[in-house]
Enzyme design. Structure first.
Site, PDB file in Angstrom:
ATOM      1  N   TYR A  40       1.266  -1.248   0.182  1.00  0.00           N
ATOM      2  CA  TYR A  40      -0.161  -0.194   0.091  1.00  0.00           C
ATOM      3  C   TYR A  40       1.125   0.873  -0.455  1.00  0.00           C
ATOM      4  O   TYR A  40       2.135   1.390   0.726  1.00  0.00           O
ATOM      5  CB  TYR A  40      -0.789  -0.236   1.111  1.00  0.00           C
ATOM      6  CG  TYR A  40      -0.870   0.701   3.001  1.00  0.00           C
ATOM      7  CD1 TYR A  40      -0.172   1.820   3.012  1.00  0.00           C
ATOM      8  CD2 TYR A  40       0.488  -0.504   3.372  1.00  0.00           C
ATOM      9  CE1 TYR A  40      -0.210   2.298   4.241  1.00  0.00           C
ATOM     10  CE2 TYR A  40       0.916  -0.100   4.369  1.00  0.00           C
ATOM     11  CZ  TYR A  40       0.984   1.528   4.573  1.00  0.00           C
ATOM     12  OH  TYR A  40       1.630   1.558   5.825  1.00  0.00           O
ATOM     13  N   ASN A  67       2.961  -7.561   4.994  1.00  0.00           N
ATOM     14  CA  ASN A  67       4.342  -6.741   5.090  1.00  0.00           C
ATOM     15  C   ASN A  67       4.475  -6.700   6.199  1.00  0.00           C
ATOM     16  O   ASN A  67       5.470  -5.460   6.098  1.00  0.00           O
ATOM     17  CB  ASN A  67       4.557  -5.812   3.608  1.00  0.00           C
ATOM     18  CG  ASN A  67       4.444  -6.270   2.299  1.00  0.00           C
ATOM     19  OD1 ASN A  67       4.732  -7.772   2.138  1.00  0.00           O
ATOM     20  ND2 ASN A  67       3.471  -5.563   1.177  1.00  0.00           N
ATOM     21  N   TYR A  68       3.751  -6.362   6.784  1.00  0.00           N
ATOM     22  CA  TYR A  68       5.188  -5.836   8.773  1.00  0.00           C
ATOM     23  C   TYR A  68       4.588  -7.053   9.731  1.00  0.00           C
ATOM     24  O   TYR A  68       4.427  -7.467  10.273  1.00  0.00           O
ATOM     25  CB  TYR A  68       3.688  -4.837   9.096  1.00  0.00           C
ATOM     26  CG  TYR A  68       2.770  -3.476   9.103  1.00  0.00           C
ATOM     27  CD1 TYR A  68       4.434  -2.976   7.726  1.00  0.00           C
ATOM     28  CD2 TYR A  68       2.556  -2.773   9.231  1.00  0.00           C
ATOM     29  CE1 TYR A  68       4.259  -1.706   6.843  1.00  0.00           C
ATOM     30  CE2 TYR A  68       2.409  -1.974   8.146  1.00  0.00           C
ATOM     31  CZ  TYR A  68       3.154  -0.854   7.441  1.00  0.00           C
ATOM     32  OH  TYR A  68       2.901  -0.094   6.925  1.00  0.00           O
ATOM     33  N   ARG A  69       5.435  -8.319   8.979  1.00  0.00           N
ATOM     34  CA  ARG A  69       5.995  -9.293   9.051  1.00  0.00           C
ATOM     35  C   ARG A  69       6.144  -9.812  10.738  1.00  0.00           C
ATOM     36  O   ARG A  69       6.856  -8.744  11.322  1.00  0.00           O
ATOM     37  CB  ARG A  69       6.777 -10.085   8.487  1.00  0.00           C
ATOM     38  CG  ARG A  69       7.079 -11.445   9.047  1.00  0.00           C
ATOM     39  CD  ARG A  69       8.157 -12.537   8.372  1.00  0.00           C
ATOM     40  NE  ARG A  69       7.325 -12.442   6.703  1.00  0.00           N
ATOM     41  CZ  ARG A  69       6.918 -13.167   5.697  1.00  0.00           C
ATOM     42  NH1 ARG A  69       6.431 -13.570   5.945  1.00  0.00           N
ATOM     43  NH2 ARG A  69       6.855 -13.076   4.773  1.00  0.00           N
TER      44      ARG A  69
END
Length: 539
Positions: free
Chosen positions: A185, A474-476
Site C-alpha cells: 500500500y 508486509n509488516y511481518r
C-alpha cells in the site's frame, strides 16, 4: 553430449573455495551448480561463500534490520547473485537435490529477516542483478524485475511522464519482489488500490525450474503471488504493472498537535471522518514522543499528514468542511509533483530525485534496529482507550517508538476481499503500525524495547479486529505464529495464516499444494501444502 567447458568448470570452482570448504558436506551442492550451469565464466562470478572476501559485504548490503546481523545470526552457506535465469534454475535444482533451503532477497526489508536468515542450512538468492525497469508510456504499462527497488521504478516512470505513477510505498529502498508479494500500500491506495491490485502479468520460476507467465501459470497461481507472501510458490522474476493517472500538481500537509493542543480529541474525531474522505486524499496520523511545549516533560505528538491529488485551493476548503477541528490553513500546505511527494513523505525532501536510485541509502523512516507489529481497526477507539495508548507511549515508550494510523476507505471498500490474497478491504476504518526502533549503542536494551511493543499490542487487543485479530503480512510479525522446522500442518499454519489472509488462506493452501506439493519453498511463515512429503525433492 556435453561441451568441453563442462570439464573445466570444477577447476574454476575449486579456485573459489579453500580446502576447508571442499571438505564440507555442501561440496556436492557447489559441484552440482557447476555442472548445471551453461556458462562457466558468469556462474563463477556470482557465487559467494564464507571463504570469499566479498561474502560479508554482499550479505550485509541490504540487511535493513540489524537485529538480524549479529555474530549469532545464522548465515547462508552460499549466496548466489544470479545474472540470468539459468543461474536461478540451477540453484533451485541443486538446492532441492542436496537438501538445502532457499531464501530469496530483493531489497532486504523483511521485518523479521526471513529473506536472508534461516535456522536450517540454506542458500540466499539475491536478485540485485535483476532490476531492469521498462516503462511504456503509450500503453500505460511497465515491466519491472523483482530485484529493483521502489525508487528505481518511480524514477524511471517520472523520467518519461509526470502524469503517470504506480501506487506503492514511500520507502524507496524497499525491494519490488517482497513488496508486491505482500500486497503493498502507499499514498495512492485509497484512489487506486494496492500495488498488487495493479499487477497484470508476471514471470515466475517454479520448483521444477519452469518459467511461467500469467497464461501458463494459470489464474490461481497468479492470484496467489499478488499478496500471498513471498517464499512460498516460487521465485518471481518480473512483474507487468498497470500505470495510473495523476495530476501534475499534488498537495501535502503535516500538522502536529500535542495533548495540550487537544490532540486526543482530534484523533478521536479523525477516526470518524478519515475513511470517508474523497478517494483522492491519503490520510494518516503518526504518534511519537516529544517534549511538552509547556513544561518540558515528555508528551505525545500527533502528526496529521495527507496527500491530495490536486491543488491547495481545492484541498483547504474541503478539509475545512470535513475536518474543521484540525484548523488546516493554506500555510500548512505545500504543492509539488507526485514524484516529489515520495521524497516529502520519505523525509528526504531536501535530496535530489537521483536519491531514488541509491539502493544503499538508509531511510530515516526506520531505525537500524526495530520490531514492528500491526492491527486493523473496525470501530472507533473511545477517548479513554486513546488516553491509555497515550500514557503508554509518553510514560513508558522508548524514544523512537512510533504508532501510525493509516485511513482506509476509498476504493479499498469496493474491491472484494477475495480479489487477491490481501483481505483487509471493506469494514476497516484504518490500519495501525506499531514500530519501536533503537540505535546500535542501545542494543543491550533490545529485549526491553521488544517487550514494550508486545505489552502495547496486548493493551490494544480490545480495540482492534477480532477472530481473527488481523495483521498485514508486509509488516511481518513472528509473534503471531510460526511454522516449525519440519513439516507444518494446516492447523498450525492457520494460526498465523488467518490473521494475514482470513479465509483466503484456504485458497492459498490449495495453490501451494498444486504448485509445490513437497514444500520446497518454505520459511517460518510460508504457506504449507495440505500434505507435505518428507522425502527429499529431486527430479
Amino acid at each position: 553430449m556435453k561441451s568441453s567447458h563442462f570439464y573445466i568448470l570444477p577447476l574454476l570452482f575449486a579456485s573459489l573455495f579453500s580446502l576447508s570448504w571442499a571438505t564440507s558436506p555442501h561440496e556436492d551442492f557447489l559441484h552440482c551448480l557447476s555442472l548445471r550451469s551453461n556458462d562457466s565464466s558468469s556462474i563463477s562470478k556470482v557465487i559467494y561463500t564464507p571463504n570469499n572476501s566479498s561474502y560479508s559485504s554482499v550479505l550485509e548490503s541490504t540487511i535493513r534490520n540489524l537485529r538480524f546481523s549479529t555474530p549469532d545470526t545464522p548465515k547462508p552457506l552460499v549466496i548466489v547473485t544470479p545474472l540470468r535465469t539459468s543461474h536461478i534454475q540451477a540453484t533451485i535444482y541443486c538446492s532441492r537435490n542436496h537438501g538445502l533451503q532457499i531464501r530469496t532477497r530483493s531489497g532486504g526489508h523483511d521485518f523479521e529477516g526471513l529473506s536472508y536468515v534461516s535456522e536450517v542450512p540454506f542458500i540466499v538468492i539475491d536478485l540485485v542483478n535483476f532490476r531492469s525497469v521498462d516503462v511504456d508510456v503509450e500503453n500505460r504499462v511497465a515491466w519491472v524485475q523483482s530485484g529493483a527497488v521502489l525508487g528505481e521504478l518511480y524514477y524511471r516512470i517520472a523520467e518519461k511522464s509526470r502524469t503517470l505513477a504506480f501506487p506503492a510505498g514511500i520507502c524507496h529502498t524497499v525491494g519490488i519482489g517482497g513488496y508486491f508479494t505482500g500486497g503493498g500500500y502507499g499514498l495512492l491506495f485509497r484512489k487506486y488500490g494496492l500495488a498488487a491490485d495493479n499487477i497484470i502479468d508476471a514471470q515466475l520460476i517454479d520448483v521444477n525450474g519452469r518459467i511461467l507467465d500469467r497464461k501458463s501459470m494459470g489464474e490461481d497461481l497468479f492470484w496467489a503471488i499478488r499478496g500471498g507472501g513471498g517464499g512460498s510458490f516460487g521465485i518471481v522474476l518480473a512483474w507487468k504493472l498497470n500505470l495510473v493517472s495523476i495530476p501534475t500538481t499534488v498537495t501535502a500537509f503535516n500538522v502536529s498537535r500535542t495533548l495540550e493542543q487537544n490532540a486526543i480529541k482530534l484523533i478521536h474525531r479523525w477516526q470518524y471522518i478519515a475513511h470517508e474522505l474523497p478517494d483522492e486524499i491519503y490520510s494518516a496520523v503518526g504518534l511519537s514522543r516529544a517534549n511538552s511545549t509547556q513544561d518540558g516533560n515528555k508528551t505525545v505528538l500527533a502528526s496529521f499528514h495527507s496527500l491530495f491529488l490536486g491543488g491547495i485551493d481545492e484541498l483547504v476548503p474541503l478539509m475545512q468542511e470535513r475536518f474543521p477541528e484540525l484548523g488546516l490553513v493554506k500555510e500548512d500546505c505545500i504543492e509539488m509533483s507526485w514524484i516529489e511527494s515520495i521524497l516529502y513523505f520519505g523525509q528526504i525532501q531536501n535530496e535530489s530525485l537521483e536519491i531514488l536510485l541509491d539502493r544503499d541509502f538508509w531511510s530515516p523512516l526506520t531505525s537500524p534496529y526495530y520490531k514492528a507489529k500491526s492491527d486493523y481497526v473496525k470501530e472507533p477507539i473511545p477517548e479513554i482507550g486513546l488516553r491509555g495508548l497515550w500514557s503508554r507511549l509518553s510514560e513508558e515508550g522508548p524514544e523512537s517508538a512510533v504508532i501510525n494510523f493509516f485511513a482506509y476507505g476509498g476504493i479499498m471498500d469496493e474491491i472484494p476481499e477475495t480479489a487477491t490474497p490481501f483481505p483487509h478491504r471493506a469494514g476497516n476504518l484504518y490500519k495501525i503500525l506499531y514500530i519501536v526502533g533503537w540505535q546500535e549503542e542501545d542494543n543491550i536494551n533490545s529485549e526491553r524495547y521488544i517487550s514494550w511493543a508486545r505489552r502495547l499490542y496486548s493493551y490494544m487487543s480490545s480495540f482492534v479486529s477480532k477472530s481473527p485479530r488481523e495483521a498485514y503480512i508486509n509488516y511481518r510479525d513472528l509473534d503471531i505464529g510460526t511454522n516449525n522446522k519440519g513439516n507444518t500442518s494446516y492447523a498450525q499454519a492457520s494460526i498465523w495464516g488467518r490473521k494475514y489472509f482470513k479465509n483466503n488462506f484456504e485458497r492459498l493452501v490449495r495453490v501451494k499444494t498444486m504448485i509445490d506439493p513437497e514444500n520446497f519453498f518454505k520459511h517460518e511463515q510460508s504457506i504449507p501444502p495440505l500434505v507435505s512429503s518428507r522425502k527429499k525433492g529431486a527430479d
